[in-house]
Motif scaffolding. Structure first.
Motif, PDB file in Angstrom:
ATOM      1  N   ARG A  68       0.824  -1.196   0.000  1.00  0.00           N
ATOM      2  CA  ARG A  68       0.000   0.000   0.000  1.00  0.00           C
ATOM      3  C   ARG A  68       0.870   1.263   0.000  1.00  0.00           C
ATOM      4  NH1 ARG A  68      -2.812  -1.079   4.337  1.00  0.00           N
ATOM      5  NH2 ARG A  68      -4.315  -2.395   3.258  1.00  0.00           N
ATOM      6  N   ALA A  69       1.951   1.233   0.787  1.00  0.00           N
ATOM      7  CA  ALA A  69       2.867   2.378   0.826  1.00  0.00           C
ATOM      8  C   ALA A  69       3.558   2.570  -0.519  1.00  0.00           C
ATOM      9  CB  ALA A  69       3.901   2.177   1.935  1.00  0.00           C
ATOM     10  N   ALA A  70       3.937   1.445  -1.166  1.00  0.00           N
ATOM     11  CA  ALA A  70       4.580   1.543  -2.488  1.00  0.00           C
ATOM     12  C   ALA A  70       3.615   2.110  -3.525  1.00  0.00           C
ATOM     13  CB  ALA A  70       5.077   0.170  -2.929  1.00  0.00           C
ATOM     14  N   MET A  71       2.343   1.692  -3.458  1.00  0.00           N
ATOM     15  CA  MET A  71       1.352   2.227  -4.397  1.00  0.00           C
ATOM     16  C   MET A  71       1.119   3.719  -4.173  1.00  0.00           C
ATOM     17  SD  MET A  71       0.367  -0.140  -6.483  1.00  0.00           S
ATOM     18  CE  MET A  71      -1.205   0.416  -7.119  1.00  0.00           C
ATOM     19  N   GLU A  72       1.134   4.127  -2.904  1.00  0.00           N
ATOM     20  CA  GLU A  72       0.957   5.553  -2.607  1.00  0.00           C
ATOM     21  C   GLU A  72       2.134   6.367  -3.134  1.00  0.00           C
ATOM     22  OE1 GLU A  72      -0.621   9.085  -1.285  1.00  0.00           O
ATOM     23  OE2 GLU A  72      -1.583   7.129  -1.549  1.00  0.00           O
ATOM     24  N   ARG A  73       3.358   5.824  -2.926  1.00  0.00           N
ATOM     25  CA  ARG A  73       4.539   6.512  -3.480  1.00  0.00           C
ATOM     26  C   ARG A  73       4.459   6.593  -5.001  1.00  0.00           C
ATOM     27  NH1 ARG A  73       7.477   3.413   0.388  1.00  0.00           N
ATOM     28  NH2 ARG A  73       8.058   1.957  -1.254  1.00  0.00           N
ATOM     29  N   GLN A  74       3.993   5.499  -5.623  1.00  0.00           N
ATOM     30  CA  GLN A  74       3.877   5.474  -7.079  1.00  0.00           C
ATOM     31  C   GLN A  74       2.847   6.482  -7.562  1.00  0.00           C
ATOM     32  OE1 GLN A  74       2.253   2.058  -9.741  1.00  0.00           O
ATOM     33  NE2 GLN A  74       4.321   1.484  -9.145  1.00  0.00           N
ATOM     34  N   ARG A  75       1.726   6.607  -6.828  1.00  0.00           N
ATOM     35  CA  ARG A  75       0.690   7.559  -7.211  1.00  0.00           C
ATOM     36  C   ARG A  75       1.211   8.992  -7.118  1.00  0.00           C
ATOM     37  NH1 ARG A  75      -2.850  10.781  -5.112  1.00  0.00           N
ATOM     38  NH2 ARG A  75      -2.200  10.350  -2.972  1.00  0.00           N
ATOM     39  N   GLN A  76       1.956   9.275  -6.034  1.00  0.00           N
ATOM     40  CA  GLN A  76       2.535  10.606  -5.893  1.00  0.00           C
ATOM     41  C   GLN A  76       3.587  10.874  -6.967  1.00  0.00           C
ATOM     42  OE1 GLN A  76       3.956  10.829  -1.875  1.00  0.00           O
ATOM     43  NE2 GLN A  76       1.892  11.008  -0.999  1.00  0.00           N
ATOM     44  N   ALA A  77       4.334   9.832  -7.329  1.00  0.00           N
ATOM     45  CA  ALA A  77       5.346   9.986  -8.384  1.00  0.00           C
ATOM     46  C   ALA A  77       4.679  10.265  -9.727  1.00  0.00           C
ATOM     47  CB  ALA A  77       6.212   8.741  -8.468  1.00  0.00           C
ATOM     48  N   LEU A  78       3.553   9.598 -10.006  1.00  0.00           N
ATOM     49  CA  LEU A  78       2.835   9.846 -11.259  1.00  0.00           C
ATOM     50  C   LEU A  78       2.298  11.265 -11.303  1.00  0.00           C
ATOM     51  CD1 LEU A  78       0.903   6.484 -11.634  1.00  0.00           C
ATOM     52  CD2 LEU A  78       2.692   7.322 -13.139  1.00  0.00           C
ATOM     53  N   ALA A  79       1.912  11.791 -10.140  1.00  0.00           N
ATOM     54  CA  ALA A  79       1.403  13.164 -10.101  1.00  0.00           C
ATOM     55  C   ALA A  79       2.523  14.191 -10.163  1.00  0.00           C
ATOM     56  CB  ALA A  79       0.571  13.374  -8.840  1.00  0.00           C
ATOM     57  N   GLY A  80       3.675  13.863  -9.548  1.00  0.00           N
ATOM     58  CA  GLY A  80       4.758  14.838  -9.473  1.00  0.00           C
ATOM     59  C   GLY A  80       5.920  14.598 -10.411  1.00  0.00           C
ATOM     60  N   GLY A  81       6.009  13.400 -10.999  1.00  0.00           N
ATOM     61  CA  GLY A  81       7.086  13.110 -11.939  1.00  0.00           C
ATOM     62  C   GLY A  81       8.381  12.643 -11.294  1.00  0.00           C
ATOM     63  N   ASP A  82       8.315  12.147 -10.050  1.00  0.00           N
ATOM     64  CA  ASP A  82       9.522  11.648  -9.370  1.00  0.00           C
ATOM     65  C   ASP A  82       9.947  10.330 -10.014  1.00  0.00           C
ATOM     66  OD1 ASP A  82      11.557  11.010  -7.680  1.00  0.00           O
ATOM     67  OD2 ASP A  82      10.384  11.175  -5.837  1.00  0.00           O
ATOM     68  N   GLU A  83      11.127  10.325 -10.617  1.00  0.00           N
ATOM     69  CA  GLU A  83      11.606   9.157 -11.371  1.00  0.00           C
ATOM     70  C   GLU A  83      11.813   7.927 -10.505  1.00  0.00           C
ATOM     71  OE1 GLU A  83      12.797   8.157 -14.572  1.00  0.00           O
ATOM     72  OE2 GLU A  83      11.619   9.803 -15.341  1.00  0.00           O
TER      73      GLU A  83
END
Length: 199
Positions: A68-83
């Motif tokens: 769940r934490a990895a999915m949240e990080r991935q969602r934030q990365a998709l919104a912010g562009g964190d590689e």
């Protein structure tokens, strides 16, 4: 009396026998000097084995939380562009360049959904002229999207070959063309360049 003496004479020999046997090589896996466990000890061992399911539950719960934490990080990365936390299909400089190339220009395919709604409404009106116009618009839109996609793919392939000659560029053009089919505000990862800005 002779019998009791015979027994007394045999007992020292019997005591010496284990000493001779102990000199023989012993199986290293055999328990050494361990008494048979009592019933209470055996039951407690069985209970501890039965309670390992709780640790499995805890491990499964921990895995779910990590996922769940990895999915949240991935969602934030998709919104912010964190590689660092992007999905595998979006990672890498080649994919980033393909995204920026698409996001920096207008494409006809991104307006396909609004145009499709308009054409669908026109085709539902029971007027022969409007239905024929709707059919013609379908053909025009499809042809324009195909031509625009071919031109975009050709330009992008050329730019990728210039910019990344030694890197794996497989699938980058198809990835970019799929991105053109999405409306700009709905694209993920979010666009990082403005219209007209050269990537």
């Amino acid at each position: 009396m002779f019998r009791s003496r015979a027994k007394e004479e045999k007992t020292p020999a019997a005591d010496k026998a284990p000493v001779n046997f102990s000199k023989q090589p012993r199986d290293p896996q055999a328990p050494k000097g361990r008494p048979t466990p009592k019933r209470s000890e055996a039951q407690s061992q069985r209970r501890s084995v039965a309670n390992t399911s709780m640790t499995r539950k805890d491990a499964a719960k921990r895995q779910r939380e990590e996922r769940r934490a990895a999915m949240e990080r991935q969602r934030q990365a998709l919104a912010g562009g964190d590689e660092r936390y992007l999905p595998a299909r979006d990672k890498g400089p080649v994919r980033k360049f393909a995204r920026d190339f698409v996001d920096s220009r207008f494409s006809i395919a991104e307006f396909f959904l609004p145009m499709a709604v308009v054409i669908l409404v026109l085709s539902m009106i029971r007027v022969a002229s409007l239905q024929s116009i709707a059919l013609l618009l379908w053909l025009v839109v499809i042809v324009l999207i195909v031509l625009d996609s071919l031109a975009t793919g050709f330009r992008l392939r050329k730019r990728l070959a210039e910019r990344f000659p030694d890197q794996n560029r497989k699938g980058a053009v198809a990835y970019a063309l799929m991105r053109t089919l999405q409306m700009r505000r709905l694209r993920l990862p979010k666009p990082q360049v403005k219209r007209g800005e050269r990537p």
